[in-house]
Write a protein that holds these residues in place. Structure first.
Motif, PDB file in Angstrom:
ATOM      1  N   LEU A 103       2.637 128.400 -23.864  1.00  0.00           N
ATOM      2  CA  LEU A 103       3.789 127.888 -23.828  1.00  0.00           C
ATOM      3  C   LEU A 103       3.814 126.715 -24.885  1.00  0.00           C
ATOM      4  O   LEU A 103       5.079 126.548 -25.375  1.00  0.00           O
ATOM      5  CB  LEU A 103       3.575 126.821 -22.215  1.00  0.00           C
ATOM      6  CG  LEU A 103       4.779 126.294 -21.758  1.00  0.00           C
ATOM      7  CD1 LEU A 103       5.970 127.369 -21.368  1.00  0.00           C
ATOM      8  CD2 LEU A 103       4.575 125.431 -20.334  1.00  0.00           C
ATOM      9  N   ARG A 105       2.061 127.071 -27.602  1.00  0.00           N
ATOM     10  CA  ARG A 105       1.389 127.638 -28.679  1.00  0.00           C
ATOM     11  C   ARG A 105       0.237 126.869 -29.376  1.00  0.00           C
ATOM     12  O   ARG A 105       0.393 126.342 -30.730  1.00  0.00           O
ATOM     13  CB  ARG A 105       2.356 127.781 -30.097  1.00  0.00           C
ATOM     14  CG  ARG A 105       3.424 128.772 -29.648  1.00  0.00           C
ATOM     15  CD  ARG A 105       4.425 129.083 -30.778  1.00  0.00           C
ATOM     16  NE  ARG A 105       5.581 129.763 -30.602  1.00  0.00           N
ATOM     17  CZ  ARG A 105       6.798 129.318 -30.604  1.00  0.00           C
ATOM     18  NH1 ARG A 105       6.629 128.013 -31.201  1.00  0.00           N
ATOM     19  NH2 ARG A 105       7.780 129.698 -30.130  1.00  0.00           N
ATOM     20  N   PRO A 182      -3.374 117.507 -28.804  1.00  0.00           N
ATOM     21  CA  PRO A 182      -2.055 118.478 -28.800  1.00  0.00           C
ATOM     22  C   PRO A 182      -0.775 117.928 -28.841  1.00  0.00           C
ATOM     23  O   PRO A 182       0.490 118.086 -28.036  1.00  0.00           O
ATOM     24  CB  PRO A 182      -2.395 118.917 -27.251  1.00  0.00           C
ATOM     25  CG  PRO A 182      -2.929 118.046 -26.582  1.00  0.00           C
ATOM     26  CD  PRO A 182      -3.636 117.208 -27.548  1.00  0.00           C
ATOM     27  N   LEU A 184       2.637 117.227 -31.517  1.00  0.00           N
ATOM     28  CA  LEU A 184       2.705 118.012 -32.824  1.00  0.00           C
ATOM     29  C   LEU A 184       3.112 116.842 -33.922  1.00  0.00           C
ATOM     30  O   LEU A 184       3.178 117.087 -34.936  1.00  0.00           O
ATOM     31  CB  LEU A 184       4.121 118.717 -32.616  1.00  0.00           C
ATOM     32  CG  LEU A 184       3.989 119.937 -31.674  1.00  0.00           C
ATOM     33  CD1 LEU A 184       5.104 120.638 -31.336  1.00  0.00           C
ATOM     34  CD2 LEU A 184       2.898 120.786 -32.232  1.00  0.00           C
TER      35      LEU A 184
ATOM     36  N   LEU B 238      11.526 123.272 -23.135  1.00  0.00           N
ATOM     37  CA  LEU B 238      10.171 123.945 -23.101  1.00  0.00           C
ATOM     38  C   LEU B 238      10.366 125.337 -23.168  1.00  0.00           C
ATOM     39  O   LEU B 238       9.750 126.181 -24.060  1.00  0.00           O
ATOM     40  CB  LEU B 238       9.778 123.543 -21.896  1.00  0.00           C
ATOM     41  CG  LEU B 238       8.231 123.779 -21.840  1.00  0.00           C
ATOM     42  CD1 LEU B 238       7.431 123.163 -22.936  1.00  0.00           C
ATOM     43  CD2 LEU B 238       7.530 123.297 -20.573  1.00  0.00           C
ATOM     44  N   SER B 241      11.618 126.378 -26.977  1.00  0.00           N
ATOM     45  CA  SER B 241      10.610 126.151 -28.007  1.00  0.00           C
ATOM     46  C   SER B 241       9.302 126.811 -27.821  1.00  0.00           C
ATOM     47  O   SER B 241       8.434 127.262 -28.555  1.00  0.00           O
ATOM     48  CB  SER B 241      10.017 124.603 -27.980  1.00  0.00           C
ATOM     49  OG  SER B 241       9.390 124.240 -26.557  1.00  0.00           O
ATOM     50  N   SER B 242       9.040 127.610 -26.564  1.00  0.00           N
ATOM     51  CA  SER B 242       8.073 128.529 -26.259  1.00  0.00           C
ATOM     52  C   SER B 242       8.330 129.929 -26.683  1.00  0.00           C
ATOM     53  O   SER B 242       7.479 130.879 -26.826  1.00  0.00           O
ATOM     54  CB  SER B 242       7.310 128.313 -24.842  1.00  0.00           C
ATOM     55  OG  SER B 242       8.399 128.855 -24.023  1.00  0.00           O
ATOM     56  N   ARG B 243       9.663 130.206 -27.132  1.00  0.00           N
ATOM     57  CA  ARG B 243       9.860 131.632 -26.988  1.00  0.00           C
ATOM     58  C   ARG B 243      10.507 131.658 -28.682  1.00  0.00           C
ATOM     59  O   ARG B 243      10.606 133.034 -29.220  1.00  0.00           O
ATOM     60  CB  ARG B 243      11.037 132.033 -26.275  1.00  0.00           C
ATOM     61  CG  ARG B 243      10.791 132.238 -24.835  1.00  0.00           C
ATOM     62  CD  ARG B 243      12.010 132.730 -24.003  1.00  0.00           C
ATOM     63  NE  ARG B 243      11.389 133.048 -22.671  1.00  0.00           N
ATOM     64  CZ  ARG B 243      11.031 132.149 -21.760  1.00  0.00           C
ATOM     65  NH1 ARG B 243      10.866 130.995 -21.955  1.00  0.00           N
ATOM     66  NH2 ARG B 243      10.653 132.489 -20.596  1.00  0.00           N
ATOM     67  N   MET B 244      10.822 130.534 -29.435  1.00  0.00           N
ATOM     68  CA  MET B 244      11.286 131.070 -30.747  1.00  0.00           C
ATOM     69  C   MET B 244      10.984 129.714 -31.614  1.00  0.00           C
ATOM     70  O   MET B 244      10.524 128.703 -31.149  1.00  0.00           O
ATOM     71  CB  MET B 244      12.766 131.101 -30.770  1.00  0.00           C
ATOM     72  CG  MET B 244      13.658 130.136 -30.246  1.00  0.00           C
ATOM     73  SD  MET B 244      15.359 130.646 -29.948  1.00  0.00           S
ATOM     74  CE  MET B 244      15.181 131.461 -28.378  1.00  0.00           C
ATOM     75  N   ARG B 245      11.400 129.622 -32.845  1.00  0.00           N
ATOM     76  CA  ARG B 245      11.228 128.389 -33.718  1.00  0.00           C
ATOM     77  C   ARG B 245      12.516 128.024 -34.355  1.00  0.00           C
ATOM     78  O   ARG B 245      12.742 128.331 -35.419  1.00  0.00           O
ATOM     79  CB  ARG B 245      10.127 128.951 -34.940  1.00  0.00           C
ATOM     80  CG  ARG B 245       8.703 128.888 -34.329  1.00  0.00           C
ATOM     81  CD  ARG B 245       7.874 128.814 -35.451  1.00  0.00           C
ATOM     82  NE  ARG B 245       7.489 127.492 -35.924  1.00  0.00           N
ATOM     83  CZ  ARG B 245       6.804 127.291 -37.151  1.00  0.00           C
ATOM     84  NH1 ARG B 245       6.649 128.227 -38.044  1.00  0.00           N
ATOM     85  NH2 ARG B 245       6.750 125.959 -37.485  1.00  0.00           N
ATOM     86  N   PRO B 343       2.682 115.603 -25.278  1.00  0.00           N
ATOM     87  CA  PRO B 343       2.472 117.070 -25.470  1.00  0.00           C
ATOM     88  C   PRO B 343       3.999 117.647 -24.827  1.00  0.00           C
ATOM     89  O   PRO B 343       4.354 116.909 -23.772  1.00  0.00           O
ATOM     90  CB  PRO B 343       1.434 117.606 -24.538  1.00  0.00           C
ATOM     91  CG  PRO B 343       0.475 116.090 -24.728  1.00  0.00           C
ATOM     92  CD  PRO B 343       1.475 115.146 -24.696  1.00  0.00           C
ATOM     93  N   LEU B 344       4.426 118.676 -25.369  1.00  0.00           N
ATOM     94  CA  LEU B 344       5.576 119.264 -25.036  1.00  0.00           C
ATOM     95  C   LEU B 344       5.980 119.284 -23.385  1.00  0.00           C
ATOM     96  O   LEU B 344       6.853 119.103 -23.005  1.00  0.00           O
ATOM     97  CB  LEU B 344       6.068 120.559 -25.682  1.00  0.00           C
ATOM     98  CG  LEU B 344       7.440 120.540 -26.207  1.00  0.00           C
ATOM     99  CD1 LEU B 344       8.012 119.481 -26.444  1.00  0.00           C
ATOM    100  CD2 LEU B 344       7.612 121.750 -26.885  1.00  0.00           C
ATOM    101  N   PRO B 345       4.954 119.876 -22.710  1.00  0.00           N
ATOM    102  CA  PRO B 345       5.212 119.972 -21.214  1.00  0.00           C
ATOM    103  C   PRO B 345       5.212 118.664 -20.587  1.00  0.00           C
ATOM    104  O   PRO B 345       5.594 118.702 -19.326  1.00  0.00           O
ATOM    105  CB  PRO B 345       3.841 120.708 -20.849  1.00  0.00           C
ATOM    106  CG  PRO B 345       3.358 121.384 -21.995  1.00  0.00           C
ATOM    107  CD  PRO B 345       3.596 120.399 -23.246  1.00  0.00           C
ATOM    108  N   ASP B 373       9.500 118.708 -30.916  1.00  0.00           N
ATOM    109  CA  ASP B 373       8.167 117.951 -31.047  1.00  0.00           C
ATOM    110  C   ASP B 373       7.619 117.263 -30.089  1.00  0.00           C
ATOM    111  O   ASP B 373       6.562 116.589 -30.133  1.00  0.00           O
ATOM    112  CB  ASP B 373       8.348 117.219 -32.557  1.00  0.00           C
ATOM    113  CG  ASP B 373       8.716 117.891 -33.621  1.00  0.00           C
ATOM    114  OD1 ASP B 373       8.380 119.084 -33.961  1.00  0.00           O
ATOM    115  OD2 ASP B 373       9.407 117.364 -34.534  1.00  0.00           O
TER     116      ASP B 373
END
Lengths: 456, 456
Positions: A103, A105, A182, A184, B238, B241-245, B343-345, B373
């Motif tokens: 999730l 990365r 963790p 960024l 979320l 950002s977990s599927r692409m950049r 952290p993103l989550p 970020d």
């Protein structure tokens, strides 16, 4: 306290087979892949299974003033993990846990995990850990952290430090600290995570690593070009790298082409003075355009021929050929492995200069290079049974470093200083920067027990 | 020696108008953009024109035990450049040289150069310097180095440190050292270049910078989405950002949307709880696919509407809206600028928690974020003439940092600790890591004259 009493104290503080003291079993921990003939004999080896084991071992070493040599997979090429007499080797080979959070990365890794194992685990989640030393199948992430390892794709994707978000480090007094994590972005306090990446075990021992992953690389297209003239090839490198960002831009000289051809019989052009391997991993139509432009630049710079393919297996054969240079040359003799780098416009002068050093010293020096980074690996080949040849090889090894420094280059681009290059470090850095290094070392390791004689 | 005698000594050692001592002219050097009410009064300001000027000033300060506050453009948001009583401010505003080598894509820059000036100069060569703080038009590269500044494109292109190849640094005793240089890979010695990026002027003063540039960015496509529910928006972040950049993934909450709309009247949806601005700079057909996927994910997460465009000017309007949040909120009162990251989550928890803090403390807190970020900028708005409101704002500012720490987050993602956040640093880092920071600080600045009270 006698040596035996001290070792008994160490063994008593750690579980069963973690501490190894018999010479037969500690012998393989004396050398890394630099095969330093001056490698010493360790007092003992701790095969740590946890941060706590490393802490216990370091506290013991600090108490008794014993030098500690941290060791990953032992594939270092500068002697940074070769033992010194009476030292304690702390090996992380058993610490191989890996956990990936797809999730975010992010990978949570122990230092003994091999680079290839991390790549494989990441790939299961459609992710990629880019840094790819040629030894990626046998080198550990901990060693990669210690040397800030590079590799072939670094010309586009950067080096190890670019992927490190956090570290757990055991300091010289046995304290374990967690740096980064963790997140960024995090600028609270000094950037200590970055300070430890590339510190070659001289400031602390890394026991856990938080790494950033990226989406899987697109299948690259590959171009291979041969040149009758070395100067044409280095000019082509500069032309390519100033116009685009290939995902690989590798160089082999005639000696390395022939050594690989001797071993693989894959049909490389033995008469070529240079061979380039170039990859593009842009989306398909853009990769095709990029590869076509590389081909045109090779033509413009006198390539004798070039060949391109978007078949990944076919392309990989040439990458394997490039990666095989060190093992292929090891079949011809002992190696002194160089790792000098220069600003890209000086690449041609460096390679020509190495050729002259090879002729002057009557010793074979084969050159492979991460050309797009200006980072070369001249491989000095010699017969270790021939004392005169060995001496000439050592003199050539020295001369290559002096040449690099004279071209505003570095004595090591990615292998680290280790024990082999330490005598040249002060000359390279200059007295003031060297003193600054020592002030930090002394502040963090006042007893000087962490990897003495290596790194700084 | 009296103060006047000391100042005369300083003035005698430097050319004509480099040293400024009259209060009327030094006054504007008291504050940076954090507007810290506790800012002190400097003894003098040195407007250095060269490394040598900085050396002279630092040697004078070291001799007399005077605190030095380094200053770039004075746009810092954490008070890292605000003066302390009796200090010497060393301003690099006059050191603005820039030289670009397009062949190697390297820029040689003095620290007073503005980020936007570097971007413009790079663009003349078809090149790009990615780091883009919202203040890029008015902030200096030296300040960006001091704080390891981030920005909007960092979600894909990394932060300042990722572009720094070399630094010239004046140390606490006036010695100037050159760290790194125009080499793409160099692991000889400790990674000291990295140690200084983000050190907030506490270890040395940067006087020259070697930066890596990249080819010009492709024209991005832009998507703007509004959400009736904050939770839906953070869930969408979320998912994206977990599927692409994406090359940008920005967030605004209802308070910041309304403040920007008040200022710009551009037609933003005032009822939305959240707005996302997303960009893709992949090659055209891939960008279209990426933006379509972002749109689908917004739909799946309950967006009330979204709009996309590949017209760069139209897209830029929304980016400007996001960048305008701070000036728009400054129209409503004084600001305490937060910079917490998680952290993103945990992003959703953080934003919800800030909302609760805002309600509990009866103070307006508007949130913009580099959402991809996990780095948020809660902006605490208050009337400085109202003592009770000011106190509530300060308590809310504290509570937000404690909330971030409790969510495994950082007290500062990109603005730096400065003087405003230093009281929270030890709690965030923990005693051992804080002590490690201090050991390095003490080793490099034993007198403690470099930016005391800021950073670490």
């Amino acid at each position: 306290m006698s040596v035996d009493q001290r070792l008994a104290e160490l063994s008593a503080a750690l579980p069963g087979d973690v501490v190894v003291t018999d010479a037969e079993r500690t012998d393989k921990y004396r050398w890394d892949r630099a095969n330093d003939p001056r490698a010493g004999v360790p007092l003992a080896v701790v095969r740590a299974e946890s941060t706590e084991h490393v802490q216990t071992a370091v506290r013991w070493a600090a108490k008794h003033g014993v030098a500690v040599v941290p060791r990953g997979a032992g594939t270092g090429l500068s002697g940074g993990a070769s033992a010194i007499d009476g030292c304690l080797v702390i090996s992380t080979e058993r610490m191989r846990a890996v956990e990936i959070d797809p999730l975010t990365r992010i990978a949570y890794v122990e230092p003994g995990l091999l680079n290839a194992e991390l790549k494989a685990e990441a790939a299961r989640h459609g992710l990629w850990y880019p840094p790819d030393p040629s030894s990626y199948e046998i080198c550990s992430i901990g060693g990669n952290i210690a040397t800030n390892a590079g590799g072939l794709c670094c010309v586009k994707y950067g080096v190890t430090t670019d992927y490190v978000l956090g570290l757990t480090v055991v300091l010289a007094d046995g304290t374990a600290v967690e740096l980064g994590g963790p997140r960024l972005k995090d600028v609270a306090g000094l950037p200590l995570t970055k300070l430890f990446v590339g510190s070659e075990g001289t400031l602390g021992i890394v026991t856990r690593i938080v790494l950033r992953l990226v989406p899987a690389q697109r299948t690259p297209s590959t171009l291979v070009a041969t040149f009758a003239s070395l100067d044409d090839a280095t000019a082509a490198v500069l032309a390519i790298s100033s116009r685009m960002r290939p995902s690989m831009l590798e160089f082999m000289d005639r000696a390395s082409i022939n050594a690989v051809e001797d071993m693989t019989r894959m049909g490389l052009d033995r008469s070529a003075e240079a061979l380039l391997v170039v990859q593009s991993d842009e989306p398909a139509s853009y990769a095709a355009a990029e590869i076509a432009e590389v081909g045109a630049l090779c033509d413009a710079h006198g390539a004798t021929e070039w060949f391109s393919t978007d078949d990944p297996d076919e392309g990989e054969q040439f990458v394997v050929a490039r990666r095989s240079a060190i093992p292929a040359l090891e079949l011809k003799g002992a190696l002194l492995l160089e790792d000098v780098g220069v600003p890209l416009p000086r690449l041609g002068e460096l390679v020509r200069g190495i050729e002259a050093i090879s002729a002057d010293h009557e010793v074979l020096v084969a050159v492979v290079a991460h050309a797009g980074d200006g980072n070369t690996h001249p491989l000095v080949v010699f017969d270790p049974a021939d004392a005169a040849a060995t001496a000439r090889a050592q003199t050539a090894y020295d001369a290559i470093m002096r040449l690099a420094i004279s071209l505003d280059g570095t004595i090591t681009g990615e292998h680290g200083v280790g024990r082999m290059k330490q005598p040249w470090l002060r000359d390279y850095l200059g007295a003031d920067v060297h003193a600054l290094n020592r002030r930090i070392k002394d502040a963090l390791d006042p007893q000087g027990i962490l990897n003495p004689g290596a790194g700084i």
